[in-house]
Scaffold this motif. Structure first.
Motif, PDB file in Angstrom:
ATOM      1  N   ARG A  28      12.647 -35.177  27.552  1.00 13.96           N
ATOM      2  CA  ARG A  28      12.775 -36.064  28.716  1.00 13.96           C
ATOM      3  C   ARG A  28      14.114 -35.846  29.386  1.00 13.96           C
ATOM      4  N   VAL A  29      14.132 -35.994  30.713  1.00 11.61           N
ATOM      5  CA  VAL A  29      15.376 -35.928  31.479  1.00 11.61           C
ATOM      6  C   VAL A  29      15.573 -37.297  32.120  1.00 11.61           C
ATOM      7  N   ASP A  30      16.713 -37.902  31.839  1.00  7.82           N
ATOM      8  CA  ASP A  30      17.072 -39.202  32.395  1.00  7.82           C
ATOM      9  C   ASP A  30      18.106 -38.957  33.497  1.00  7.82           C
ATOM     10  N   HIS A  31      17.608 -38.835  34.726  1.00  8.14           N
ATOM     11  CA  HIS A  31      18.495 -38.524  35.849  1.00  8.14           C
ATOM     12  C   HIS A  31      19.476 -39.655  36.129  1.00  8.14           C
ATOM     13  N   GLU A  32      19.021 -40.880  35.995  1.00  5.60           N
ATOM     14  CA  GLU A  32      19.870 -42.034  36.299  1.00  5.60           C
ATOM     15  C   GLU A  32      21.115 -42.074  35.412  1.00  5.60           C
ATOM     16  N   ASN A  33      20.950 -41.803  34.117  1.00  2.46           N
ATOM     17  CA  ASN A  33      22.061 -41.832  33.165  1.00  2.46           C
ATOM     18  C   ASN A  33      22.655 -40.448  32.900  1.00  2.46           C
ATOM     19  N   GLU A  34      22.150 -39.433  33.596  1.00  2.00           N
ATOM     20  CA  GLU A  34      22.606 -38.051  33.438  1.00  2.00           C
ATOM     21  C   GLU A  34      22.568 -37.604  31.980  1.00  2.00           C
ATOM     22  N   GLN A  35      21.390 -37.771  31.365  1.00  2.98           N
ATOM     23  CA  GLN A  35      21.201 -37.398  29.964  1.00  2.98           C
ATOM     24  C   GLN A  35      19.894 -36.635  29.813  1.00  2.98           C
ATOM     25  N   ILE A  36      19.855 -35.807  28.774  1.00  7.04           N
ATOM     26  CA  ILE A  36      18.597 -35.184  28.379  1.00  7.04           C
ATOM     27  C   ILE A  36      18.267 -35.659  26.972  1.00  7.04           C
ATOM     28  N   VAL A  37      16.990 -35.773  26.688  1.00  3.03           N
ATOM     29  CA  VAL A  37      16.529 -36.167  25.359  1.00  3.03           C
ATOM     30  C   VAL A  37      15.873 -34.940  24.745  1.00  3.03           C
ATOM     31  N   LEU A  38      16.291 -34.610  23.527  1.00  2.00           N
ATOM     32  CA  LEU A  38      15.800 -33.415  22.843  1.00  2.00           C
ATOM     33  C   LEU A  38      14.964 -33.777  21.625  1.00  2.00           C
ATOM     34  N   SER A  39      14.124 -32.863  21.220  1.00  2.00           N
ATOM     35  CA  SER A  39      13.339 -33.033  20.000  1.00  2.00           C
ATOM     36  C   SER A  39      14.117 -32.555  18.784  1.00  2.00           C
ATOM     37  N   MET A  40      15.433 -32.573  18.885  1.00  2.00           N
ATOM     38  CA  MET A  40      16.325 -32.123  17.820  1.00  2.00           C
ATOM     39  C   MET A  40      17.337 -33.223  17.530  1.00  2.00           C
ATOM     40  N   SER A  41      17.800 -33.271  16.302  1.00  2.00           N
ATOM     41  CA  SER A  41      18.821 -34.256  15.939  1.00  2.00           C
ATOM     42  C   SER A  41      20.214 -33.722  16.307  1.00  2.00           C
ATOM     43  N   LYS A  42      21.186 -34.602  16.307  1.00  2.00           N
ATOM     44  CA  LYS A  42      22.571 -34.188  16.565  1.00  2.00           C
ATOM     45  C   LYS A  42      23.030 -33.182  15.514  1.00  2.00           C
ATOM     46  N   ASP A  43      22.662 -33.393  14.247  1.00  2.00           N
ATOM     47  CA  ASP A  43      23.056 -32.456  13.191  1.00  2.00           C
ATOM     48  C   ASP A  43      22.427 -31.082  13.398  1.00  2.00           C
ATOM     49  N   GLU A  44      21.165 -31.049  13.823  1.00  2.00           N
ATOM     50  CA  GLU A  44      20.507 -29.757  14.068  1.00  2.00           C
ATOM     51  C   GLU A  44      21.219 -28.999  15.182  1.00  2.00           C
ATOM     52  N   ILE A  45      21.647 -29.717  16.207  1.00  2.00           N
ATOM     53  CA  ILE A  45      22.379 -29.076  17.296  1.00  2.00           C
ATOM     54  C   ILE A  45      23.779 -28.686  16.836  1.00  2.00           C
ATOM     55  N   ARG A  46      24.432 -29.552  16.100  1.00  2.00           N
ATOM     56  CA  ARG A  46      25.794 -29.286  15.606  1.00  2.00           C
ATOM     57  C   ARG A  46      25.824 -28.034  14.722  1.00  2.00           C
ATOM     58  N   HIS A  47      24.783 -27.809  13.920  1.00  2.00           N
ATOM     59  CA  HIS A  47      24.754 -26.669  13.003  1.00  2.00           C
ATOM     60  C   HIS A  47      24.184 -25.398  13.631  1.00  2.00           C
ATOM     61  N   ALA A  48      23.795 -25.478  14.872  1.00  2.00           N
ATOM     62  CA  ALA A  48      23.265 -24.300  15.567  1.00  2.00           C
ATOM     63  C   ALA A  48      24.384 -23.286  15.794  1.00  2.00           C
ATOM     64  N   PRO A  49      24.009 -22.034  16.024  1.00  2.00           N
ATOM     65  CA  PRO A  49      25.043 -21.023  16.311  1.00  2.00           C
ATOM     66  C   PRO A  49      25.812 -21.369  17.586  1.00  2.00           C
ATOM     67  N   ASP A  50      27.084 -21.021  17.614  1.00  2.00           N
ATOM     68  CA  ASP A  50      27.892 -21.232  18.815  1.00  2.00           C
ATOM     69  C   ASP A  50      27.361 -20.378  19.961  1.00  2.00           C
ATOM     70  N   HIS A  51      27.498 -20.912  21.154  1.00  2.00           N
ATOM     71  CA  HIS A  51      27.161 -20.140  22.353  1.00  2.00           C
ATOM     72  C   HIS A  51      28.424 -19.428  22.815  1.00  2.00           C
ATOM     73  N   VAL A  52      28.265 -18.180  23.180  1.00  2.00           N
ATOM     74  CA  VAL A  52      29.401 -17.406  23.688  1.00  2.00           C
ATOM     75  C   VAL A  52      29.186 -17.104  25.166  1.00  2.00           C
ATOM     76  N   ASP A  53      30.229 -16.638  25.802  1.00  2.00           N
ATOM     77  CA  ASP A  53      30.158 -16.260  27.201  1.00  2.00           C
ATOM     78  C   ASP A  53      28.971 -15.324  27.440  1.00  2.00           C
ATOM     79  N   GLU A  54      28.290 -15.499  28.559  1.00  2.00           N
ATOM     80  CA  GLU A  54      27.108 -14.696  28.892  1.00  2.00           C
ATOM     81  C   GLU A  54      27.365 -13.190  28.796  1.00  2.00           C
ATOM     82  N   SER A  55      28.573 -12.741  29.041  1.00  7.29           N
ATOM     83  CA  SER A  55      28.862 -11.307  29.023  1.00  7.29           C
ATOM     84  C   SER A  55      28.835 -10.725  27.610  1.00  7.29           C
ATOM     85  N   HIS A  56      28.816 -11.567  26.574  1.00  7.03           N
ATOM     86  CA  HIS A  56      28.817 -11.084  25.197  1.00  7.03           C
ATOM     87  C   HIS A  56      27.435 -11.135  24.542  1.00  7.03           C
ATOM     88  N   ILE A  57      26.406 -11.441  25.303  1.00 10.43           N
ATOM     89  CA  ILE A  57      25.063 -11.563  24.740  1.00 10.43           C
ATOM     90  C   ILE A  57      24.456 -10.180  24.538  1.00 10.43           C
TER      91      ILE A  57
END
Length: 75
Positions: A28-57
């Protein structure tokens, strides 16, 4: 949506930590509160791989993320 993604900043301004989140994980996207709702927990996102600059992909970077996010992108 299959290969689309968003970049989410999860750090404080000084830490600059970002995660690449598959668009399919957005429930879900909550435009009024400028938030997105994900099917993932905060811990799942926290433990995900870091994102690097697009030029290093490269193929190894894509596979690292694809492997981690597979549970949220397959039916």
């Amino acid at each position: 949506v299959d290969s689309s993604h968003i970049v989410v900043d999860i750090g404080f301004w000084i830490l600059d930590k970002k995660r690449l989140i598959p668009a399919g994980a957005i429930t879900r996207v909550d435009h009024e509160n400028e938030q997105i709702v994900l099917s993932m927990s905060k811990d799942e996102i926290r433990h995900a791989p870091d994102h690097v600059d697009e030029s290093h992909i490269d193929d190894a970077y894509r596979e690292l993320h694809a492997g981690y996010y597979r549970p949220w992108t397959t039916a």
